[in-house]
Design an enzyme around this catalytic site. Structure first.
Site, short mmCIF file in Angstrom:
data_model
loop_
_atom_site.label_atom_id
_atom_site.label_comp_id
_atom_site.label_asym_id
_atom_site.label_seq_id
_atom_site.Cartn_x
_atom_site.Cartn_y
_atom_site.Cartn_z
CB SER A 136 -34.44 94.14 52.16
OG SER A 136 -34.48 92.67 51.58
CG HIS A 216 -24.78 80.90 51.76
ND1 HIS A 216 -24.65 79.46 51.30
CD2 HIS A 216 -26.24 80.67 51.66
CE1 HIS A 216 -26.52 79.26 50.89
NE2 HIS A 216 -26.66 80.51 50.97
CB THR A 244 -29.14 76.73 57.92
OG1 THR A 244 -29.69 75.96 57.50
CG2 THR A 244 -27.33 77.03 57.25
CE LYS A 247 -28.35 76.92 52.47
NZ LYS A 247 -29.03 76.34 51.84
N1 PLP Z 1 -30.93 81.99 53.53
C1 PLP Z 1 -30.04 82.13 52.44
C2 PLP Z 1 -29.13 82.91 51.58
C3 PLP Z 1 -29.95 80.59 52.17
O1 PLP Z 1 -29.42 80.19 50.83
C4 PLP Z 1 -30.84 79.95 52.75
C5 PLP Z 1 -31.11 78.92 51.96
O2 PLP Z 1 -30.78 77.93 50.69
C6 PLP Z 1 -31.80 80.17 53.68
C7 PLP Z 1 -31.78 80.73 54.20
C8 PLP Z 1 -32.39 78.99 54.58
O3 PLP Z 1 -32.06 78.10 55.04
P1 PLP Z 1 -32.49 76.79 55.41
O4 PLP Z 1 -32.07 75.88 54.03
O5 PLP Z 1 -32.14 76.29 56.51
O6 PLP Z 1 -33.63 76.84 54.64
#
Ligand code: PLP
Length: 403
Positions: A136, A216, A244, A247
């Site tokens: 990771s 992102h 997601t 965003k």
């Molecule tokens: N992965 C990253 C890199 C994020 O920055 C975020 C949210 O800020 C998530 C996953 C989680 O996504 P969600 O807001 O849809 O739960």
């Protein structure tokens, strides 16, 4: 045990460290994005939001709203159950097809958030694969960390964006032992971008699945908005792309896209997918419309990049220090928690500009920052207003300028 005194002492610690979170009450106004009403500050109407993850303003796109209004009238408010029991509408099926196409993958599966997708998929996969080892990136999001932690398997943290370090760690294992290499495309606190091709080279060499969080990047990069992997023509080298709707898509929810067998495996074995009520059709319809708009043309993406570049040029001219990681996210470095909060307070009170301070533990101490997220709807005048305000505050607080 005195439960409340335990909770209170934990909260007191947070307050003492300066990491207690206070939420600003910001009401986005339909049709006025990025303007909003700040309910915590004399209900000020004309506040300009500079820290929204609705990166393209799709949450207020007239066609998205129209699609949602029509669906609400037709299907009602809720989904009615889990996906297995009464919660799969034709819209759910359509959206998953759209998502697979967005990433040039065979199949996709939606979750109630991006957080849940990361947590559910990584924990399920790592637990199920025999003797799985997870690798990771050290700057991975909390949702990936939590998913990996819950799998209770061996894990290694590789240096941020460092394919050599990943190779080093991977090389210690037999090529046939199951492995997952998990990383993001755009890291939102620094705005930097992963060397995806190099990480894939290494993962392929040592027989690891690749898991890419494109949260992102989705909607913003690639010819149809499939993210950085699409922009770099690497979709076929990523085993699982996660994203997601919260965003650039402008709504809420999360998903993965992968080959059909892997998606079916997660659909069949992941408790975080199976045992929870599915997304309301009204949300699903909005997401479908938003994705279709973003697939159709590059105009919004181009306008977005133009505004990002303009902001960076203006900040440079004003010698406001920021980190240019090559993405749309612009972290302005203050370097002190108290001063960072003070900058944000002055921005809000004197200039009606809303930016949330980003402090430890989200970023290392000494790198406290404002994370600016320009959108296509931030006009050049708004950019001038922001940079002018920052210049005045930099003088007022004796902050260090960039060389
Ligand atoms: N992965 C990253 C890199 C994020 O920055 C975020 C949210 O800020 C998530 C996953 C989680 O996504 P969600 O807001 O849809 O739960």
């Amino acid at each position: 045990m005195n439960y409340n005194s335990f909770f209170s002492s934990k909260l007191a610690n947070l307050k003492q460290e300066g990491s207690y979170r206070v939420f600003a009450q910001i009401a986005r106004r339909q049709g006025a994005f990025p303007k909003a009403t700040n309910h915590g500050h004399q209900s000020r109407q004309g506040t300009t939001v500079w820290c929204s993850n609705d990166y393209l303003g799709m949450g207020q796109h007239p066609k998205v709203i129209q699609a949602m209004e029509g669906t609400l009238a037709k299907y009602g408010a809720g989904a009615g159950g889990t996906r297995n029991i009464s919660g799969t509408s034709p819209l759910h099926v359509t959206l998953e097809r759209e998502l697979a196409d967005l990433h040039d993958k065979e199949a996709a599966l939606m979750f109630t958030s991006g957080y849940v997708a990361n947590d559910a998929v990584l924990s399920t996969l790592a637990k199920a694969l025999p003797d799985c080892v997870v690798f990771s990136d050290e700057k991975n999001h909390a949702s990936m960390i939590e998913g990996i932690r819950r799998a209770r398997v061996t894990k290694h943290i590789f240096k941020h964006n460092d394919a050599n370090d990943l190779a080093n760690l991977l090389s210690k294992y037999d090529k046939n032992q199951p492995k997952i290499a998990a990383f993001e495309s755009v890291y939102s606190m620094d705005g930097d971008i992963a060397p995806i091709a190099e990480l894939c080279d290494v993962a392929e060499q040592y027989g690891a699945l690749t898991y890419l969080d494109e949260v992102h990047g989705v909607g913003l990069y690639g010819y149809k908005g499939g993210g950085i992997a699409q922009q770099r023509e690497l979709c076929d080298r990523i085993s699982i792309i996660q994203g997601t709707f919260g965003k650039a898509i402008g709504l809420i929810g999360g998903y993965i896209a992968a080959n059909a067998t892997l998606v079916d495996f997660i659909r069949s074995f992941s408790p975080g997918f199976i045992f929870t009520t599915s997304m309301p059709p009204v949300i699903v319809a909005g997401v479908i419309e938003s994705i279709r708009i973003l697939k159709e043309g590059d105009l919004l993406r181009k306008q977005h990049q133009d505004r990002v570049q303009l902001l960076k040029v203006k900040l440079k001219q004003a010698q406001i220090p920021f980190y240019d990681g090559g993405s749309h996210l612009v972290p302005v470095i203050v370097g002190d928690a108290v001063l960072c909060k003070q900058v944000c307070d002055i921005l809000m009170e004197k200039y009606a500009i809303y930016v949330q301070p980003i402090n430890y533990p989200t970023v290392p101490k000494g790198t406290e920052r404002l994370r600016l997220a320009p959108t296509p709807l931030h006009t050049p005048e708004m950019i001038d207003h922001l940079v002018g305000a920052l210049s005045e505050i930099w003088i007022e607080l004796f902050l260090k300028k960039a060389a």
